[in-house]
Write a protein that holds these residues in place. Structure first.
Motif, PDB file in Angstrom:
ATOM      1  N   UNK A   1     -22.944  -9.470 -86.810  1.00 56.42           N
ATOM      2  CA  UNK A   1     -22.442 -10.843 -86.748  1.00 56.42           C
ATOM      3  C   UNK A   1     -21.474 -11.028 -85.586  1.00 56.42           C
ATOM      4  N   UNK A   2     -20.574 -10.054 -85.388  1.00 53.02           N
ATOM      5  CA  UNK A   2     -19.607 -10.144 -84.299  1.00 53.02           C
ATOM      6  C   UNK A   2     -20.296 -10.087 -82.945  1.00 53.02           C
ATOM      7  N   UNK A   3     -21.303  -9.236 -82.800  1.00 50.56           N
ATOM      8  CA  UNK A   3     -22.027  -9.150 -81.532  1.00 50.56           C
ATOM      9  C   UNK A   3     -22.735 -10.465 -81.224  1.00 50.56           C
ATOM     10  N   UNK A   4     -23.317 -11.081 -82.235  1.00 49.84           N
ATOM     11  CA  UNK A   4     -23.963 -12.379 -82.017  1.00 49.84           C
ATOM     12  C   UNK A   4     -22.946 -13.448 -81.640  1.00 49.84           C
ATOM     13  N   UNK A   5     -21.758 -13.387 -82.227  1.00 45.67           N
ATOM     14  CA  UNK A   5     -20.720 -14.374 -81.922  1.00 45.67           C
ATOM     15  C   UNK A   5     -20.314 -14.343 -80.455  1.00 45.67           C
ATOM     16  N   UNK A   6     -20.320 -13.150 -79.864  1.00 43.73           N
ATOM     17  CA  UNK A   6     -19.914 -13.037 -78.455  1.00 43.73           C
ATOM     18  C   UNK A   6     -21.111 -12.994 -77.513  1.00 43.73           C
ATOM     19  N   UNK A   7     -22.293 -13.351 -78.015  1.00 44.79           N
ATOM     20  CA  UNK A   7     -23.454 -13.500 -77.155  1.00 44.79           C
ATOM     21  C   UNK A   7     -24.210 -12.234 -76.836  1.00 44.79           C
ATOM     22  N   UNK A   8     -24.099 -11.211 -77.697  1.00 43.08           N
ATOM     23  CA  UNK A   8     -24.845  -9.971 -77.514  1.00 43.08           C
ATOM     24  C   UNK A   8     -25.821  -9.772 -78.674  1.00 43.08           C
ATOM     25  N   UNK A   9     -26.833  -8.952 -78.445  1.00 44.54           N
ATOM     26  CA  UNK A   9     -27.830  -8.698 -79.478  1.00 44.54           C
ATOM     27  C   UNK A   9     -27.337  -7.612 -80.435  1.00 44.54           C
ATOM     28  N   UNK A  10     -27.561  -7.777 -81.744  1.00 45.86           N
ATOM     29  CA  UNK A  10     -27.216  -6.715 -82.696  1.00 45.86           C
ATOM     30  C   UNK A  10     -27.910  -5.395 -82.386  1.00 45.86           C
ATOM     31  N   UNK A  11     -29.053  -5.452 -81.695  1.00 48.95           N
ATOM     32  CA  UNK A  11     -29.778  -4.233 -81.340  1.00 48.95           C
ATOM     33  C   UNK A  11     -28.992  -3.365 -80.355  1.00 48.95           C
ATOM     34  N   UNK A  12     -27.955  -3.937 -79.727  1.00 40.83           N
ATOM     35  CA  UNK A  12     -27.154  -3.188 -78.755  1.00 40.83           C
ATOM     36  C   UNK A  12     -26.088  -2.309 -79.408  1.00 40.83           C
ATOM     37  N   UNK A  13     -25.982  -2.355 -80.732  1.00 38.72           N
ATOM     38  CA  UNK A  13     -24.897  -1.640 -81.420  1.00 38.72           C
ATOM     39  C   UNK A  13     -24.960  -0.133 -81.224  1.00 38.72           C
ATOM     40  N   UNK A  14     -26.132   0.417 -80.950  1.00 37.15           N
ATOM     41  CA  UNK A  14     -26.260   1.853 -80.775  1.00 37.15           C
ATOM     42  C   UNK A  14     -26.046   2.334 -79.360  1.00 37.15           C
ATOM     43  N   UNK A  15     -25.765   1.438 -78.428  1.00 38.13           N
ATOM     44  CA  UNK A  15     -25.572   1.825 -77.032  1.00 38.13           C
ATOM     45  C   UNK A  15     -24.120   2.213 -76.747  1.00 38.13           C
ATOM     46  N   UNK A  16     -23.924   2.842 -75.579  1.00 39.39           N
ATOM     47  CA  UNK A  16     -22.595   3.250 -75.135  1.00 39.39           C
ATOM     48  C   UNK A  16     -22.106   2.292 -74.036  1.00 39.39           C
ATOM     49  N   UNK A  17     -20.774   2.242 -73.801  1.00 38.42           N
ATOM     50  CA  UNK A  17     -20.222   1.272 -72.839  1.00 38.42           C
ATOM     51  C   UNK A  17     -20.853   1.314 -71.452  1.00 38.42           C
ATOM     52  N   UNK A  18     -21.185   2.530 -70.958  1.00 40.32           N
ATOM     53  CA  UNK A  18     -21.722   2.611 -69.584  1.00 40.32           C
ATOM     54  C   UNK A  18     -23.093   1.960 -69.444  1.00 40.32           C
ATOM     55  N   UNK A  19     -23.727   1.632 -70.565  1.00 38.25           N
ATOM     56  CA  UNK A  19     -25.058   1.026 -70.522  1.00 38.25           C
ATOM     57  C   UNK A  19     -25.001  -0.499 -70.435  1.00 38.25           C
ATOM     58  N   UNK A  20     -23.799  -1.043 -70.242  1.00 38.18           N
ATOM     59  CA  UNK A  20     -23.621  -2.493 -70.184  1.00 38.18           C
ATOM     60  C   UNK A  20     -23.015  -2.893 -68.839  1.00 38.18           C
ATOM     61  N   UNK A  21     -23.194  -4.157 -68.485  1.00 34.41           N
ATOM     62  CA  UNK A  21     -22.518  -4.713 -67.313  1.00 34.41           C
ATOM     63  C   UNK A  21     -21.045  -4.947 -67.643  1.00 34.41           C
ATOM     64  N   UNK A  22     -20.249  -5.251 -66.617  1.00 38.80           N
ATOM     65  CA  UNK A  22     -18.819  -5.495 -66.845  1.00 38.80           C
ATOM     66  C   UNK A  22     -18.572  -6.650 -67.792  1.00 38.80           C
ATOM     67  N   UNK A  23     -19.334  -7.736 -67.617  1.00 40.58           N
ATOM     68  CA  UNK A  23     -19.179  -8.888 -68.499  1.00 40.58           C
ATOM     69  C   UNK A  23     -19.553  -8.580 -69.934  1.00 40.58           C
ATOM     70  N   UNK A  24     -20.606  -7.785 -70.121  1.00 38.62           N
ATOM     71  CA  UNK A  24     -21.011  -7.407 -71.476  1.00 38.62           C
ATOM     72  C   UNK A  24     -19.962  -6.510 -72.130  1.00 38.62           C
TER      73      UNK A  24
END
Length: 545
Positions: free
Chosen positions: A397-420
């Motif tokens: 729910x929190x990931x959706x609130x900030x515009x991210x997919x719940x499927x991203x919950x298993x990823x690590x920080x380096x796998x995202x852009x700075x904005x993400x």
């Protein structure tokens, strides 16, 4: 003679990943002429940085692969040149300024050595290179240039480091300068100075500038033409003013509509009993007074923006309010209790009520933890908030609130852009359901549409849940849209504060007036008026601009 200085024809780039092939750039074509500034505008993942990296041969291959197209520089296809020939061009005839200068300046060498090395690598003798380095550092406005050449990158502010990168990029008088988000993290006045410097240098040298950005204000300030990218494709291009006035593609219209600074002012909340009262806060470092008698009142559900240039004391104030640093004097009464005199045990109980979103998510997110672990860690520390069986659903729910997919919950920080990564940091702060969130440049690195989405979310939370915000920012249009109250700081002191409408429409202090005048507007016509006013033509500044 080549028709254009730099031309990309039908370029396609893809990346092979564990989950399949990602087509980052799809059949892209554009050109840049001498003495021209072309902006590539788009959000994270649009392919704008990948296409520019292809020019400089900076794409890792594998996993990347250029599947089609040509990159013509002075009529010569760079993709057909051997690596040695491309290295001879890079830094000499084609130069690049990166988004994060601290990450691209070597921390163990002085800046003088690095600028000199950029020239000697292309055959300039050391004495000539040293003299030119001094001239360049002087030209880009670094104070005390002779002594500055002997300093290391960490000894400069963010704006000064960006100026040093410009000096290094211009060392060999390139024909093309590529600037990838060169002003994202800069204060509003420094941003205006850097963009003005780039324009002056273009006029002096006749080089072509390719600027990659998500900021419509930067496009309005400096670009002659704009190319709009989305999902790896060009969706619109043309003269800057024409695209802004008569955008044809729905994506372009969405970007323009999401630009901050055009909404109505917030009506100020009733100044009832303050949830946080700060009085006479003082902080000194080795004789330097970073905070000098700072005071303000913050109401429940109110957003107070803190604005000012680097070194004004904004971030120091934030750290002291959270007791990440200790003050030398003053009081901070949270619901009547002084934060500065609380014991560690009392502070521990209060931590869930007071949260902070830091400016740099790369440093504030543990690289060894997944997104799920980063967000749910709050509930390990404060188990009374949420039972463990509900953690997965709440993280989604929190990931959706900030515009991210719940499927991203298993990823690590380096796998995202700075904005993400910044959105993940905001989700982590919201997990504790705090009463006060301190945002230190929390949305400065976000794309314009995501920025609007996050601001809308934060605004909804403060109105529905009564969360108060201290919003440290250099992006004045965002402050205009989000804040109720504005506090302007300079040199550790509060120079002016009041309701957002009063500060923006009737600033009293010259420093506040200068800050507002340096702000960028997405409308090229309005920005042209601001530029004329900034250059010494006050009559061009219209009321309310």
């Amino acid at each position: 003679m080549a028709e254009h200085l730099l031309e990309i024809r039908n370029l396609s780039v893809e990346f092979h990943t564990a989950t399949g092939t990602v087509k980052a750039v799809r059949d892209v074509s554009w050109h840049l002429d001498r003495g021209e500034t072309l902006a590539i505008l788009g959000e994270s993942g649009s392919g704008k940085s990948v296409s520019s990296s292809a020019i400089m041969n900076l794409i890792d291959m594998p996993p990347g692969r250029i599947t089609s197209g040509q990159i013509l520089f002075d009529g010569q296809d760079l993709l057909q040149l051997p690596d040695e020939a491309r290295r001879a061009l890079n830094g000499c005839r084609i130069a690049m300024i990166f988004q994060d200068p601290l990450a691209h300046l070597n921390p163990v060498y002085t800046v003088g050595w690095q600028i000199v090395e950029a020239m000697t690598a292309h055959g300039t003798d050391h004495a000539t290179a040293r003299a030119e380095a001094l001239r360049l550092v002087t030209r880009v406005g670094i104070p005390n240039p002779q002594a500055s050449l002997a300093k290391y990158p960490h000894e400069f502010s963010g704006g000064q480091r960006q100026r040093l990168m410009i000096a290094m990029a211009l060392a060999m008088k390139p024909d093309v300068l590529i600037a990838d988000e060169p002003t994202t993290a800069l204060d509003v006045t420094v941003q205006a100075e850097v963009l003005s410097l780039l324009e002056e240098l273009k006029q002096e040298t006749g080089m072509g500038i390719l600027i990659i950005t998500h900021d419509l204000g930067v496009v309005a300030e400096i670009a002659d033409r704009v190319v709009v990218m989305n999902a790896g494709e060009i969706v619109e291009s043309g003269e800057t003013a024409e695209v802004y006035r008569n955008a044809k593609h729905p994506y372009t219209r969405k970007l323009i509509a999401a630009a901050p600074g055009k909404g109505v002012f917030h009506d100020p909340l009733p100044r009832a009993e303050a949830v946080l009262s700060v009085r006479d806060v003082v902080k000194t470092y080795s004789g330097f007074r970073a905070l000098d008698g700072v005071g303000f009142d913050l109401m429940a559900g109110e957003c107070m923006a803190v604005v000012g240039e680097s070194g004004s004391g904004k971030s120091t104030l934030a750290r002291i309010l959270l007791r990440l640093e200790e003050p030398d004097g003053g009081k901070a009464l949270w619901q009547g209790r002084d934060l500065f005199t609380m014991s560690p045990a009392e502070l521990y109980k209060l931590r869930r009520d007071l949260q902070m979103v830091f400016q740099d998510p790369t440093q504030s997110l543990n690289p060894r933890m997944t997104v799920f672990q980063l967000i749910s860690e709050a509930w390990i520390i404060h188990p009374e908030i949420l039972p463990k069986p509900q953690w997965k659903a709440r993280v989604a729910e929190l990931l959706q609130q900030v515009g991210l997919s719940p499927a991203m919950a298993g990823r690590y920080p380096h796998q995202f852009s700075g904005g993400q990564r910044q959105r993940i940091a905001i989700a982590r702060a919201l997990a504790l359901e705090p009463r006060l969130i301190i945002c230190d440049e929390a949305v400065s690195a976000l794309d314009v549409s995501v920025q609007a989405q996050v601001i809308e979310l934060l605004d909804k939370l403060r109105r529905e849940m009564g969360i108060a915000f201290i919003f440290i920012a250099h992006d004045l249009p965002v402050v205009r849209d989000f804040a109720d109250h504005v506090m302007v700081m300079q040199g550790g002191k509060v120079v002016e504060q009041g309701p957002v409408r009063e500060i923006f429409e009737h600033p009293r202090q010259p420093y506040t007036q200068r800050l507002l005048a340096a702000g960028l507007d997405p409308d090229p016509e309005v920005q042209a008026q601001r530029r004329e006013a900034r250059l010494g033509h006050p009559a061009a500044m219209q009321p309310g601009i």
